[in-house]
Scaffold this motif. Structure first.
Motif, mmCIF file in Angstrom:
data_model
loop_
_atom_site.group_PDB
_atom_site.id
_atom_site.type_symbol
_atom_site.label_atom_id
_atom_site.label_comp_id
_atom_site.label_asym_id
_atom_site.label_seq_id
_atom_site.Cartn_x
_atom_site.Cartn_y
_atom_site.Cartn_z
ATOM 1 N N PRO A 44 0.823 -1.209 0.000
ATOM 2 C CA PRO A 44 0.000 0.000 0.000
ATOM 3 C C PRO A 44 0.859 1.261 0.000
ATOM 4 C CG PRO A 44 -0.948 -1.606 1.485
ATOM 5 C CD PRO A 44 0.377 -2.168 1.038
ATOM 6 N N LYS A 45 1.996 1.213 0.690
ATOM 7 C CA LYS A 45 2.912 2.355 0.737
ATOM 8 C C LYS A 45 3.416 2.693 -0.663
ATOM 9 C CE LYS A 45 5.662 5.143 3.246
ATOM 10 N NZ LYS A 45 5.174 6.164 4.189
ATOM 11 N N ASP A 46 3.756 1.655 -1.445
ATOM 12 C CA ASP A 46 4.216 1.878 -2.825
ATOM 13 C C ASP A 46 3.113 2.515 -3.667
ATOM 14 O OD1 ASP A 46 6.695 0.746 -2.275
ATOM 15 O OD2 ASP A 46 6.013 -1.274 -2.814
ATOM 16 N N LEU A 47 1.887 2.015 -3.480
ATOM 17 C CA LEU A 47 0.761 2.562 -4.238
ATOM 18 C C LEU A 47 0.555 4.039 -3.914
ATOM 19 C CD1 LEU A 47 -1.646 2.103 -6.166
ATOM 20 C CD2 LEU A 47 -3.015 1.521 -4.152
ATOM 21 N N LEU A 48 0.620 4.372 -2.631
ATOM 22 C CA LEU A 48 0.464 5.768 -2.222
ATOM 23 C C LEU A 48 1.522 6.659 -2.875
ATOM 24 C CD1 LEU A 48 -0.255 5.405 1.618
ATOM 25 C CD2 LEU A 48 -1.902 5.774 -0.211
ATOM 26 N N SER A 49 2.739 6.135 -2.961
ATOM 27 C CA SER A 49 3.823 6.941 -3.535
ATOM 28 C C SER A 49 3.549 7.279 -4.999
ATOM 29 C CB SER A 49 5.162 6.206 -3.406
ATOM 30 O OG SER A 49 5.210 5.066 -4.249
ATOM 31 N N HIS A 50 2.825 6.405 -5.705
ATOM 32 C CA HIS A 50 2.470 6.679 -7.100
ATOM 33 C C HIS A 50 1.462 7.821 -7.212
ATOM 34 C CE1 HIS A 50 4.692 3.554 -9.130
ATOM 35 N NE2 HIS A 50 4.193 2.620 -8.348
ATOM 36 N N PHE A 51 0.840 8.176 -6.076
ATOM 37 C CA PHE A 51 -0.090 9.301 -6.052
ATOM 38 C C PHE A 51 0.490 10.499 -5.301
ATOM 39 C CE2 PHE A 51 -2.852 5.811 -7.136
ATOM 40 C CZ PHE A 51 -3.831 6.375 -7.942
ATOM 41 N N GLY A 52 1.786 10.431 -5.007
ATOM 42 C CA GLY A 52 2.464 11.556 -4.384
ATOM 43 C C GLY A 52 2.113 11.781 -2.932
ATOM 44 N N THR A 53 1.822 10.713 -2.196
ATOM 45 C CA THR A 53 1.471 10.856 -0.791
ATOM 46 C C THR A 53 2.015 9.664 -0.006
ATOM 47 O OG1 THR A 53 -0.372 11.215 0.759
ATOM 48 C CG2 THR A 53 -0.759 9.676 -1.064
ATOM 49 N N SER A 54 1.909 9.727 1.310
ATOM 50 C CA SER A 54 2.454 8.653 2.146
ATOM 51 C C SER A 54 1.450 8.116 3.158
ATOM 52 C CB SER A 54 3.702 9.143 2.896
ATOM 53 O OG SER A 54 3.373 10.241 3.741
ATOM 54 N N ARG A 55 0.283 8.781 3.277
ATOM 55 C CA ARG A 55 -0.718 8.349 4.254
ATOM 56 C C ARG A 55 -2.084 8.217 3.608
ATOM 57 N NH1 ARG A 55 -2.446 11.341 7.925
ATOM 58 N NH2 ARG A 55 -3.068 9.648 9.286
ATOM 59 N N ARG A 56 -2.886 7.306 4.179
ATOM 60 C CA ARG A 56 -4.225 7.064 3.650
ATOM 61 C C ARG A 56 -5.242 7.979 4.326
ATOM 62 N NH1 ARG A 56 -3.359 0.574 4.170
ATOM 63 N NH2 ARG A 56 -2.351 1.333 6.065
ATOM 64 N N LYS A 57 -5.102 9.291 4.092
ATOM 65 C CA LYS A 57 -6.042 10.249 4.643
ATOM 66 C C LYS A 57 -7.388 10.103 3.934
ATOM 67 C CE LYS A 57 -2.270 13.562 5.346
ATOM 68 N NZ LYS A 57 -1.792 14.926 5.058
ATOM 69 N N THR A 58 -8.435 10.585 4.579
ATOM 70 C CA THR A 58 -9.774 10.410 4.037
ATOM 71 C C THR A 58 -9.902 10.957 2.618
ATOM 72 O OG1 THR A 58 -10.685 10.555 6.267
ATOM 73 C CG2 THR A 58 -12.218 10.871 4.449
ATOM 74 N N HIS A 59 -9.470 12.203 2.399
ATOM 75 C CA HIS A 59 -9.617 12.791 1.066
ATOM 76 C C HIS A 59 -8.635 12.179 0.073
ATOM 77 C CE1 HIS A 59 -6.344 15.121 2.809
ATOM 78 N NE2 HIS A 59 -6.037 15.563 1.618
ATOM 79 N N VAL A 60 -7.496 11.693 0.577
ATOM 80 C CA VAL A 60 -6.519 11.038 -0.293
ATOM 81 C C VAL A 60 -7.103 9.751 -0.861
ATOM 82 C CG1 VAL A 60 -4.315 9.805 -0.319
ATOM 83 C CG2 VAL A 60 -4.474 12.033 0.795
ATOM 84 N N LYS A 61 -7.790 8.982 -0.020
ATOM 85 C CA LYS A 61 -8.372 7.718 -0.474
ATOM 86 C C LYS A 61 -9.392 7.949 -1.581
ATOM 87 C CE LYS A 61 -9.288 6.371 3.807
ATOM 88 N NZ LYS A 61 -9.724 5.537 4.971
ATOM 89 N N TRP A 62 -10.117 9.072 -1.500
ATOM 90 C CA TRP A 62 -11.081 9.387 -2.567
ATOM 91 C C TRP A 62 -10.365 9.555 -3.902
ATOM 92 C CZ3 TRP A 62 -11.876 13.189 -6.172
ATOM 93 C CH2 TRP A 62 -13.133 13.213 -6.788
ATOM 94 N N TRP A 63 -9.246 10.281 -3.890
ATOM 95 C CA TRP A 63 -8.490 10.500 -5.120
ATOM 96 C C TRP A 63 -7.896 9.201 -5.654
ATOM 97 C CZ3 TRP A 63 -8.593 14.496 -8.252
ATOM 98 C CH2 TRP A 63 -8.978 15.742 -7.762
ATOM 99 N N ILE A 64 -7.381 8.365 -4.751
ATOM 100 C CA ILE A 64 -6.773 7.103 -5.189
ATOM 101 C C ILE A 64 -7.842 6.169 -5.769
ATOM 102 C CG2 ILE A 64 -5.561 5.023 -4.420
ATOM 103 C CD1 ILE A 64 -4.026 6.758 -2.460
ATOM 104 N N ASP A 65 -8.982 6.079 -5.101
ATOM 105 C CA ASP A 65 -10.071 5.248 -5.623
ATOM 106 C C ASP A 65 -10.485 5.712 -7.014
ATOM 107 O OD1 ASP A 65 -10.119 3.696 -3.360
ATOM 108 O OD2 ASP A 65 -11.789 4.747 -2.422
ATOM 109 N N LYS A 66 -10.579 7.025 -7.166
ATOM 110 C CA LYS A 66 -10.950 7.584 -8.471
ATOM 111 C C LYS A 66 -9.868 7.279 -9.507
ATOM 112 C CE LYS A 66 -12.227 11.916 -10.795
ATOM 113 N NZ LYS A 66 -11.313 11.677 -11.943
#
Length: 325
Positions: A27-49
């Protein structure tokens, strides 16, 4: 701020959608592909999209898997499983640390040395790190008891207790807490039966403190802010910053939301009424940072706050403590 997939992830998406073969990552690697390091609420919305746009999905769900664990990035299918909102043992760091162990034929001296050098109070007794069975546990308590009740205690076998509690990697944390409290220590086992970690009462206490500490700081900041604003504004001025038409009656600052506190301070000449020799814009920017952290905490992000967020909460809490002296 938008969190968009980088070019590397877009290339992986093309590859996966062309050959159908999933790619393993954390999951950490996936987050890095979106330019972030934590699964914040609004971040998860962007990643899901982003994943949906790239026709990808993860298995297990990246949102509920251990941050440094393993997921598969795969081609999306129509029948996605419903999201798992339950916090499980696999999210704990302790559940994902390969435990230091001894075998039953090791010397007692070796076990004592390992417990002393690692500052552990117990060790699992297994044949190997990849063992799918556990022979028992050795602890300071079992060593002391065996030395009192037995003669010629020299090996781990002479001191170990066979009573071992093993919990599933996917067990809900709240179900596991009561067991850990009673047993003091448990081992965690993955679906393939391998032992993935050892969890103690101390680990649970540290985990819950990590979750509770932000709530305590946020509560302290909100209370301080209400004290600062109390009796400074009329009912009409308070009602003027109420967001939306939810039928909520506003009689005092306690009836406003955190974001409405910020709007109150930004509106007109309201700043002058609190009589602080500080810059309004900078003050409100800090409150906005707290608001964003608060929203993340109140929605129970999968991960604990990062060091920058922790520092912000502590600094603002201390600031209000000084201001309200």
């Amino acid at each position: 701020m938008a969190y968009l997939p980088d070019d590397d992830l877009k290339k992986l998406a093309k590859q996966i959608n062309n050959d159908g073969k999933p790619i393993k990552m954390s999951p950490k690697d996936l987050l890095s592909h979106f330019g972030t390091s934590r699964r914040k609420t609004h971040v998860k919305w962007w990643i899901d999209k982003g994943l949906k746009d790239l026709k990808l999905q993860t298995y297990p769900d990246y949102k509920t898997e251990y941050l440094y664990g393993e997921i598969q990035l795969k081609k999306a299918v129509d029948s996605q499983e419903s999201e798992d909102f339950i916090q499980r043992l696999k999210l704990l760091n302790a559940s994902n640390r390969q435990p230091v162990f001894v075998t039953k034929n090791d010397t007692l001296k070796k076990a004592i040395t390992l417990m002393m050098t690692h500052d552990f109070s117990q060790l699992p007794v297994m044949n190997s790190a990849n063992s799918k069975s556990v022979d028992g546990m050795i602890s300071w308590h079992s060593v002391g008891w065996s030395n009192v009740t037995k003669d010629n205690v020299a090996q781990v076998f002479d001191c170990m207790k066979k009573d071992v509690t093993i919990l599933s990697y996917d067990m809900p944390i709240l179900d596991a807490v009561e067991i850990i409290k009673n047993k003091e220590v448990v081992l965690v086992q993955k679906e393939d039966k391998s032992i993935s970690g050892l969890v103690t009462i101390t680990d649970i206490a540290e985990e819950f403190f990590g979750l509770a500490e932000p709530f305590l700081y946020i509560g302290q900041i909100e209370t301080s802010l209400r004290v600062l604003l109390d009796d400074k504004f009329t009912k009409e001025e308070l009602e003027d910053v109420k967001y939306g038409d939810d039928g909520r009656e506003v009689f005092s600052v306690s009836d406003l939301t955190f974001n409405e506190y910020i709007q109150l301070l930004r509106k007109g000449n309201n700043w002058d009424k609190i009589n602080l020799p500080l810059d309004r814009d900078e003050f409100c920017k800090k409150l906005e940072e707290v608001r964003d952290i608060r929203n993340d905490v109140m929605h129970f992000s999968s991960d604990q706050l990062d060091t920058t967020q922790e520092k912000t909460l502590k600094q603002i809490a201390q600031f209000f403590k000084e201001v309200l002296k």
